[in-house]
Structure formats: structure tokens, C-alpha cells
Design a protein around this motif. Sequence first.
Motif, PDB file in Angstrom:
ATOM      1  N   GLN A 182      53.101  51.273   2.526  1.00  0.00           N
ATOM      2  CA  GLN A 182      52.651  49.874   3.484  1.00  0.00           C
ATOM      3  C   GLN A 182      53.595  48.945   2.291  1.00  0.00           C
ATOM      4  O   GLN A 182      53.826  47.542   2.943  1.00  0.00           O
ATOM      5  N   ASN A 183      53.052  49.268   1.451  1.00  0.00           N
ATOM      6  CA  ASN A 183      53.512  47.905   0.185  1.00  0.00           C
ATOM      7  C   ASN A 183      55.379  47.844   0.389  1.00  0.00           C
ATOM      8  O   ASN A 183      55.529  47.080  -0.276  1.00  0.00           O
ATOM      9  N   VAL A 184      55.350  48.313   0.120  1.00  0.00           N
ATOM     10  CA  VAL A 184      56.891  48.618  -0.101  1.00  0.00           C
ATOM     11  C   VAL A 184      58.199  47.836   1.430  1.00  0.00           C
ATOM     12  O   VAL A 184      58.431  47.637   1.499  1.00  0.00           O
ATOM     13  N   MET A 185      57.359  48.514   2.487  1.00  0.00           N
ATOM     14  CA  MET A 185      57.814  47.833   3.365  1.00  0.00           C
ATOM     15  C   MET A 185      57.645  46.518   3.923  1.00  0.00           C
ATOM     16  O   MET A 185      58.154  45.449   4.763  1.00  0.00           O
ATOM     17  N   LEU A 186      56.772  45.616   2.795  1.00  0.00           N
ATOM     18  CA  LEU A 186      56.373  43.898   3.217  1.00  0.00           C
ATOM     19  C   LEU A 186      57.487  43.024   3.166  1.00  0.00           C
ATOM     20  O   LEU A 186      57.114  42.848   4.063  1.00  0.00           O
ATOM     21  N   PRO A 187      58.361  43.439   2.119  1.00  0.00           N
ATOM     22  CA  PRO A 187      59.836  42.437   2.106  1.00  0.00           C
ATOM     23  C   PRO A 187      60.921  42.798   3.176  1.00  0.00           C
ATOM     24  O   PRO A 187      61.110  41.832   4.117  1.00  0.00           O
ATOM     25  N   LEU A 188      60.301  43.634   3.780  1.00  0.00           N
ATOM     26  CA  LEU A 188      61.431  43.551   4.535  1.00  0.00           C
ATOM     27  C   LEU A 188      60.146  43.346   6.418  1.00  0.00           C
ATOM     28  O   LEU A 188      61.299  42.700   6.918  1.00  0.00           O
ATOM     29  N   ALA A 189      58.921  43.387   6.192  1.00  0.00           N
ATOM     30  CA  ALA A 189      58.525  43.095   7.281  1.00  0.00           C
ATOM     31  C   ALA A 189      58.983  40.995   7.148  1.00  0.00           C
ATOM     32  O   ALA A 189      58.880  40.195   8.747  1.00  0.00           O
ATOM     33  N   LEU A 190      59.282  40.517   5.920  1.00  0.00           N
ATOM     34  CA  LEU A 190      59.442  39.407   5.789  1.00  0.00           C
ATOM     35  C   LEU A 190      60.708  38.519   6.900  1.00  0.00           C
ATOM     36  O   LEU A 190      60.824  37.194   7.312  1.00  0.00           O
ATOM     37  N   ILE A 191      61.838  39.441   6.200  1.00  0.00           N
ATOM     38  CA  ILE A 191      63.056  39.219   7.274  1.00  0.00           C
ATOM     39  C   ILE A 191      63.200  40.072   8.317  1.00  0.00           C
ATOM     40  O   ILE A 191      64.141  40.323   8.702  1.00  0.00           O
ATOM     41  N   LYS A 192      61.646  40.440   9.058  1.00  0.00           N
ATOM     42  CA  LYS A 192      62.332  40.583  11.059  1.00  0.00           C
ATOM     43  C   LYS A 192      62.971  41.948  11.067  1.00  0.00           C
ATOM     44  O   LYS A 192      64.016  41.811  12.169  1.00  0.00           O
ATOM     45  N   THR A 193      62.577  43.198   9.897  1.00  0.00           N
ATOM     46  CA  THR A 193      62.961  44.159  10.069  1.00  0.00           C
ATOM     47  C   THR A 193      61.998  45.135  12.103  1.00  0.00           C
ATOM     48  O   THR A 193      61.427  44.357  11.576  1.00  0.00           O
ATOM     49  N   SER A 194      63.107  45.314  12.135  1.00  0.00           N
ATOM     50  CA  SER A 194      61.925  46.642  12.934  1.00  0.00           C
ATOM     51  C   SER A 194      61.627  47.548  12.234  1.00  0.00           C
ATOM     52  O   SER A 194      61.335  47.561  11.084  1.00  0.00           O
ATOM     53  N   ASN A 195      59.512  47.656  13.291  1.00  0.00           N
ATOM     54  CA  ASN A 195      59.134  48.732  12.415  1.00  0.00           C
ATOM     55  C   ASN A 195      59.749  49.815  12.466  1.00  0.00           C
ATOM     56  O   ASN A 195      59.680  50.479  11.049  1.00  0.00           O
ATOM     57  N   ILE A 243      60.108  51.275   8.264  1.00  0.00           N
ATOM     58  CA  ILE A 243      59.648  52.959   7.826  1.00  0.00           C
ATOM     59  C   ILE A 243      60.635  53.368   7.146  1.00  0.00           C
ATOM     60  O   ILE A 243      60.286  53.922   6.293  1.00  0.00           O
ATOM     61  N   GLU A 244      61.868  53.527   7.342  1.00  0.00           N
ATOM     62  CA  GLU A 244      63.183  54.051   7.777  1.00  0.00           C
ATOM     63  C   GLU A 244      63.702  53.470   5.902  1.00  0.00           C
ATOM     64  O   GLU A 244      63.700  55.220   4.720  1.00  0.00           O
ATOM     65  N   GLU A 245      64.017  52.695   5.670  1.00  0.00           N
ATOM     66  CA  GLU A 245      64.005  52.005   4.837  1.00  0.00           C
ATOM     67  C   GLU A 245      63.177  52.475   3.307  1.00  0.00           C
ATOM     68  O   GLU A 245      63.694  52.573   2.417  1.00  0.00           O
ATOM     69  N   ALA A 246      62.231  51.982   3.974  1.00  0.00           N
ATOM     70  CA  ALA A 246      60.749  52.111   2.721  1.00  0.00           C
ATOM     71  C   ALA A 246      61.095  53.520   2.220  1.00  0.00           C
ATOM     72  O   ALA A 246      60.961  53.858   0.745  1.00  0.00           O
ATOM     73  N   LYS A 247      61.007  54.502   3.019  1.00  0.00           N
ATOM     74  CA  LYS A 247      60.681  56.010   2.645  1.00  0.00           C
ATOM     75  C   LYS A 247      61.884  56.126   1.473  1.00  0.00           C
ATOM     76  O   LYS A 247      61.958  56.941   0.862  1.00  0.00           O
ATOM     77  N   SER A 248      63.004  56.184   2.215  1.00  0.00           N
ATOM     78  CA  SER A 248      64.021  56.125   1.974  1.00  0.00           C
ATOM     79  C   SER A 248      64.849  55.789  -0.273  1.00  0.00           C
ATOM     80  O   SER A 248      64.608  56.124  -0.967  1.00  0.00           O
ATOM     81  N   VAL A 249      63.861  54.328   0.065  1.00  0.00           N
ATOM     82  CA  VAL A 249      63.921  53.801  -1.520  1.00  0.00           C
ATOM     83  C   VAL A 249      62.655  54.517  -2.107  1.00  0.00           C
ATOM     84  O   VAL A 249      62.540  55.065  -3.359  1.00  0.00           O
ATOM     85  N   LEU A 250      61.311  55.150  -1.566  1.00  0.00           N
ATOM     86  CA  LEU A 250      60.627  55.603  -2.437  1.00  0.00           C
ATOM     87  C   LEU A 250      60.378  57.773  -2.505  1.00  0.00           C
ATOM     88  O   LEU A 250      60.807  57.734  -3.692  1.00  0.00           O
ATOM     89  N   GLU A 251      61.727  57.280  -2.070  1.00  0.00           N
ATOM     90  CA  GLU A 251      62.411  58.868  -2.338  1.00  0.00           C
ATOM     91  C   GLU A 251      63.144  58.649  -3.798  1.00  0.00           C
ATOM     92  O   GLU A 251      62.669  59.732  -4.687  1.00  0.00           O
TER      93      GLU A 251
END
Length: 225
Positions: free
Chosen positions: A104-117, A121-129
Motif C-alpha cells: 500500500q505504501n508503494v502504491m501511493l505515488p501511483l494513486a496520485l497519478i490516477k493509475t487503475s487499482n 497492485i501489479e506495478e507495486a508488486k513488481s518493484v517490491l520484487e
Amino acid sequence: MNIICTHNLTKTYSHKDGTIDAIKDITLDVEKGCFVTITGPSGSGKTTLLLTLAGLIRPTSGSFSFLEQDLTKVHDSELAKFRRRNVGFIMQSFALIPYLTCIQNVMLPLALIKTSNQKQIEEAKSVLETVGLGKRLNHLPRELSAGQQQRVAIARAMVNSPSIIFADEPTGNLDPLLSVEILDFLKEINQKNNITVIMVTHSPVAADYGTVKIHLDNGEIKSIN
Ligand SMILES: Nc1ncnc2c1ncn2[C@@H]1O[C@H](COP(=O)(O)OP(=O)(O)OP(=O)(O)O)[C@@H](O)[C@H]1O
Ligand SMILES: [Mg+2]
């Protein structure tokens, strides 16, 4: 190609006890893909310079541009857009939101640029990996070690695919071993993803990671190597 150019960049803080020239007439070109380190005594203006270049505070005079766009005169909304699209920021204290999980922390910047939920999730997962925390997605920050927390902060700074990452003493709270791990990681994303890194540090070991080393004193550039 220069990613950032400044001309006589100056920031004066007004205070009831007088004014403080935190940075004075900084003129600087940063080439895309560089790893810039900024050192200097406490109070020499390092954080002020970083915050100004990241578009988080406004300079008092002088100018700075990002990929040839002068950001000195743009409206606040334009500056915010620049930050959301192009900038990642890492702080000494990690600045993770304590009640949100890693993902959820990593998803925050994406929420600000209005990326779909789903995409968040996909992008945040990928960078956390990428930062080696693929198995810790649902952990809270306090359930992680300091080095792991800083890696979550790096993942958050990377998730919007920024062209530049600013880091203010990112290893200041870490022991020497973890510091090297984080620094190696920053170097890797600098080289592999061609993300320009500008990092403030007190540590000579960290400063050595710079391909360009800037030393500030009393708000002025004393040397660039
Ligand atoms: N919001 C503010 N209002 C007034 N003065 C400020 C403010 N922020 C910073 N300063 C002053 O500006 C100068 C530069 O501060 P800055 O935080 O940029 O230094 P620094 O090099 O990052 O120091 P440190 O290594 O201790 O983090 C200092 O004299 C500081 O007291
Ligand atoms: Mg500082």
C-alpha cells in the motif's frame, strides 16, 4: 544531455530573527544518468538544494530547469505534476506510512497519478520484487528491519518510473553493512534503469559512489569533481 540546469539558484529563508541565505547563486548542470553526491557541513544548504531541485520548495531567485523546461515560473499545479511524473524522493527516516502495508505504501505515488487499482497492485508488486521484498507485500513497516524499510522507500520512489531520484541521507539511519547494500542498490538502478540519482550524504563511503561529487559550504558550491 542535461537533465537539470540551475542558474544563480538562491533560497533565502525569512525568519523573525532575520534572514538566512541557505543556498546562494548555485549554477550547475547535471547530465542525465549521473550519480551526483552532495556533501558539506551541517547547515550548508544540502537539503535546501535538494528540496528546491525536486520542486518541493520555491527558490527566492535564480532559475532551474528540468529537461529544458524552466520550472521557476510555472504554477504550483504544474510543479506538482512534474514531481508526480518525474521525481522519486527518499528520506533518511524512510517516511513510510506506519498503518499501511508495504504494497500500500508503494502504491501511493501511483494513486496520485490516477493509475487503475489493478495496475497499482501489479506495478507495486513488481518493484517490491526488484528490491527483494516480494514476500513481504502485506507486512507493516514496523514488521521489517531498517534496511528492508529503506528498500520499501526506494521501491516507492521508483514505482512511478521517475527519471530522477533525490535522496537525503538515505543511509543515515543504517549500519555500515546495510548502508552498502542500499548504496549498491541505488547504483544499480542508476546504471540499469538510467535513473539520475542526486544524493545528500555525510558519509565519505557514500560520497564515493558519486560520478559527480559536489561539496557545499555555507550555501555555496566549494568544489565539483
Ligand atoms: N524552514 C526554514 N526556515 C528558516 N531557516 C531554515 C529553514 N530550513 C533550513 N533553514 C536554514 O537554512 C540553512 C541550510 O539548512 P539545510 O537544512 O539546507 O542544511 P543541511 O546542509 O541539509 O544540514 P544538515 O546536514 O544538518 O541536514 C541552515 O542555516 C538552516 O538553519
Ligand atoms: Mg539536511
